[in-house]
Design an enzyme around this catalytic site. Structure first.
Site, short mmCIF file in Angstrom:
data_model
loop_
_atom_site.label_atom_id
_atom_site.label_comp_id
_atom_site.label_asym_id
_atom_site.label_seq_id
_atom_site.Cartn_x
_atom_site.Cartn_y
_atom_site.Cartn_z
CG ASP A 246 -28.32 10.39 -1.60
OD1 ASP A 246 -28.48 9.56 -2.50
OD2 ASP A 246 -28.75 11.87 -1.62
NE ARG B 36 -21.39 4.28 2.41
CZ ARG B 36 -22.08 4.78 3.23
NH1 ARG B 36 -22.20 5.46 4.46
NH2 ARG B 36 -23.94 4.84 2.26
CG HIS C 218 -30.80 8.21 8.91
ND1 HIS C 218 -31.89 6.04 8.34
CD2 HIS C 218 -31.98 8.77 9.57
CE1 HIS C 218 -32.60 6.61 8.56
NE2 HIS C 218 -32.17 7.06 9.73
N GLY D 240 -38.90 4.28 -2.61
CA GLY D 240 -36.87 3.12 -2.53
C GLY D 240 -36.99 3.27 -1.49
CB THR D 241 -37.63 3.46 2.18
OG1 THR D 241 -36.80 3.08 3.43
CG2 THR D 241 -39.03 3.36 2.63
CB SER D 242 -35.68 -1.93 2.26
OG SER D 242 -35.49 -1.31 3.83
C1 BV8 Z 1 -32.40 4.35 17.14
C2 BV8 Z 1 -26.28 4.95 8.33
C3 BV8 Z 1 -32.53 5.10 19.38
C4 BV8 Z 1 -25.85 5.76 7.31
C5 BV8 Z 1 -28.39 3.29 8.28
C6 BV8 Z 1 -30.14 -2.54 18.77
C7 BV8 Z 1 -29.83 -2.26 18.87
C8 BV8 Z 1 -29.55 -0.42 18.39
C9 BV8 Z 1 -30.00 -0.11 17.92
C10 BV8 Z 1 -31.56 -0.88 17.33
C11 BV8 Z 1 -31.45 -3.09 17.85
N1 BV8 Z 1 -32.12 -3.37 17.09
C12 BV8 Z 1 -32.81 -1.88 16.34
C13 BV8 Z 1 -32.79 -1.06 16.95
C14 BV8 Z 1 -33.24 0.02 16.16
C15 BV8 Z 1 -32.65 0.21 14.85
C16 BV8 Z 1 -32.98 -0.32 13.24
O1 BV8 Z 1 -34.15 0.23 13.31
N2 BV8 Z 1 -32.35 -1.15 13.48
C17 BV8 Z 1 -32.97 -2.45 12.48
C18 BV8 Z 1 -32.53 -3.17 10.89
C19 BV8 Z 1 -33.70 -3.66 13.60
N3 BV8 Z 1 -31.55 1.65 14.49
C20 BV8 Z 1 -31.39 2.69 15.29
O2 BV8 Z 1 -30.22 2.14 15.79
C21 BV8 Z 1 -31.73 3.84 14.36
N4 BV8 Z 1 -31.40 4.60 16.20
O3 BV8 Z 1 -33.38 3.40 17.11
O4 BV8 Z 1 -32.41 5.19 18.20
C22 BV8 Z 1 -32.07 3.42 20.07
C23 BV8 Z 1 -30.76 3.91 20.13
C24 BV8 Z 1 -30.18 2.19 21.01
C25 BV8 Z 1 -30.55 1.35 21.36
C26 BV8 Z 1 -32.23 1.35 20.78
C27 BV8 Z 1 -32.20 2.51 20.40
C28 BV8 Z 1 -30.63 4.90 13.69
C29 BV8 Z 1 -30.81 4.13 12.25
C30 BV8 Z 1 -30.24 4.49 11.38
C31 BV8 Z 1 -29.39 3.83 11.14
N5 BV8 Z 1 -28.25 4.44 10.04
N6 BV8 Z 1 -27.23 4.24 7.86
C32 BV8 Z 1 -24.74 4.89 6.95
O5 BV8 Z 1 -23.56 4.57 6.90
O6 BV8 Z 1 -24.40 4.92 5.42
S1 BV8 Z 1 -28.87 2.61 8.04
C33 BV8 Z 1 -29.12 2.92 7.00
O7 BV8 Z 1 -30.65 1.98 6.65
C34 BV8 Z 1 -29.72 3.83 5.94
O8 BV8 Z 1 -29.79 4.63 7.45
C35 BV8 Z 1 -30.55 4.01 5.41
O9 BV8 Z 1 -31.06 5.53 5.34
C36 BV8 Z 1 -31.84 3.53 6.24
C37 BV8 Z 1 -33.16 2.71 5.86
O10 BV8 Z 1 -32.84 2.15 3.82
P1 BV8 Z 1 -33.12 2.28 3.26
O11 BV8 Z 1 -32.82 3.63 2.87
O12 BV8 Z 1 -35.11 1.72 3.39
O13 BV8 Z 1 -32.79 1.59 1.49
P2 BV8 Z 1 -32.59 0.07 2.08
O14 BV8 Z 1 -31.21 0.32 0.83
O15 BV8 Z 1 -32.95 -0.50 2.12
O16 BV8 Z 1 -33.46 -0.34 0.66
C38 BV8 Z 1 -33.69 0.19 -0.73
C39 BV8 Z 1 -35.51 0.17 -1.11
O17 BV8 Z 1 -34.69 0.41 -2.62
C40 BV8 Z 1 -35.39 -1.42 -1.18
O18 BV8 Z 1 -36.66 -1.80 -0.79
C41 BV8 Z 1 -35.10 -1.96 -2.97
O19 BV8 Z 1 -36.10 -2.43 -3.55
C42 BV8 Z 1 -35.86 -0.61 -3.46
N7 BV8 Z 1 -34.92 0.40 -4.39
C43 BV8 Z 1 -34.05 -0.22 -5.18
N8 BV8 Z 1 -33.99 0.67 -6.73
C44 BV8 Z 1 -35.11 1.42 -6.98
C45 BV8 Z 1 -36.09 1.62 -5.54
N9 BV8 Z 1 -36.74 2.11 -5.54
C46 BV8 Z 1 -37.69 2.84 -6.33
N10 BV8 Z 1 -36.72 2.80 -6.97
C47 BV8 Z 1 -35.50 1.94 -7.52
N11 BV8 Z 1 -34.76 2.33 -9.13
#
Ligand code: BV8
Length: 242
Positions: A97, A63, A112, A180-182
């Site tokens: 990034d 990456r 993050h 740009g976040t989901s």
């Molecule tokens: C936390 C790391 C407390 C970087 C990422 C079970 C166990 C443990 C935790 C959990 C659990 N269940 C739920 C949780 C909480 C969990 C969570 O939320 N899970 C979700 C999926 C349900 N969260 C966590 O674990 C967080 N910590 O809660 O701590 C805790 C601790 C223990 C137990 C419970 C709670 C930590 C979250 C961070 C995760 N890290 N990646 C790496 O390795 O790369 S995930 C990843 O998602 C990235 O960090 C990213 O930043 C993040 C959000 O994604 P987006 O930025 O929104 O990107 P995505 O691709 O999803 O969407 C892009 C969008 O852009 C789309 O909508 C698209 O339409 C749009 N787009 C496309 N092109 C364009 C555009 N927009 C504009 N212009 C364009 N041209």
């Protein structure tokens, strides 16, 4: 004359991977997304790192070299210019990034973490490591301790200082601009709710609808660069915010 950027006291720009899509950085979800190709439980979580740090670093190096070839796009540049020209702009990003900083932003809250930093687990010290891009021997000198990417993985707690700084800014702002976040990863996904509770005008820029879209006053279904250029050049936002 109607309202535009300059009429807001405090603007928070909240960024996701979609902001960097036009720079060539893959998003996480959707077509070609990182999590479509890689299972985060194998490559991007503490358990994977404890199990096989080399495998995690092979993923990180891939990456890092891909992102190193990407340049900030027009949206990054406009956001950086906004922060320079407007008295109070807080940039809160979920992206790792570093492109917003490369675009010239003075300060970015990286919720993050960053691809370009590593942490020493035994001491918690954090180091900038942009060069070498490929980290061939990711251990600290004179020790067999592995460098831990300074990235918030699933299951990691966010850095409270950064999170509270972001929340405080959002409570104070009168314009919350999400780009740009989901809106599916917590606690970051809850930030638009805070903006709504504190009465900020809320705009979402995303070509697609998200689970958070209903929280916004205005949803601009365009790519980040086009939307940011239109907003930047629009003298009077009265009609779009009506
Ligand atoms: C936390 C790391 C407390 C970087 C990422 C079970 C166990 C443990 C935790 C959990 C659990 N269940 C739920 C949780 C909480 C969990 C969570 O939320 N899970 C979700 C999926 C349900 N969260 C966590 O674990 C967080 N910590 O809660 O701590 C805790 C601790 C223990 C137990 C419970 C709670 C930590 C979250 C961070 C995760 N890290 N990646 C790496 O390795 O790369 S995930 C990843 O998602 C990235 O960090 C990213 O930043 C993040 C959000 O994604 P987006 O930025 O929104 O990107 P995505 O691709 O999803 O969407 C892009 C969008 O852009 C789309 O909508 C698209 O339409 C749009 N787009 C496309 N092109 C364009 C555009 N927009 C504009 N212009 C364009 N041209």
């Amino acid at each position: 004359m109607g309202k535009n950027f300059s009429d807001f006291k405090h603007i928070v720009v909240f960024c996701g991977a979609g902001l960097s899509a036009e720079s060539g950085v893959p998003t996480y979800r959707g077509k070609g997304g990182v999590w479509e190709q890689y299972d985060y439980e194998e490559y991007a979580c503490q358990a994977a790192f404890d199990r096989n740090p080399q495998k995690v670093w092979d993923f990180q190096n891939k990456r890092r070299s891909a992102v190193a070839d990407c340049d900030p796009n027009l949206a990054h540049l406009i956001i950086a210019r906004m922060q320079k020209e407007h008295p109070k702009v807080t940039i809160v990003t979920q992206n790792i990034d570093g492109l917003q900083t490369l675009a010239g932003a003075q300060k970015v809250i990286e919720l993050h973490g960053s691809l370009w930093r590593v942490r020493r687990p035994s001491t918690g010290e954090v180091f900038d490591l942009r060069e070498p891009i490929i980290v061939d021997s990711p251990r600290f000198a004179n020790s067999d301790e592995w460098m831990r990417p300074d990235i918030v993985w699933f299951g990691d707690n966010l850095d409270n200082r950064r999170l509270y700084e972001a929340v405080d800014a959002i409570k104070d702002c009168d314009l919350f601009l999400s780009i740009g976040t989901s809106g599916v990863v917590y606690p970051a996904a809850a930030l638009p709710q805070i903006a709504m509770q504190h009465g900020a005008t809320r705009i979402e820029i995303n070509p697609e609808e998200t689970p958070m879209s209903a929280l916004y006053d205005l949803c601009i279904r365009s790519p980040a660069s086009q939307a940011m250029q239109e907003l930047w050049e629009l003298e009077d936002w009265t009609d779009i915010l009506a």
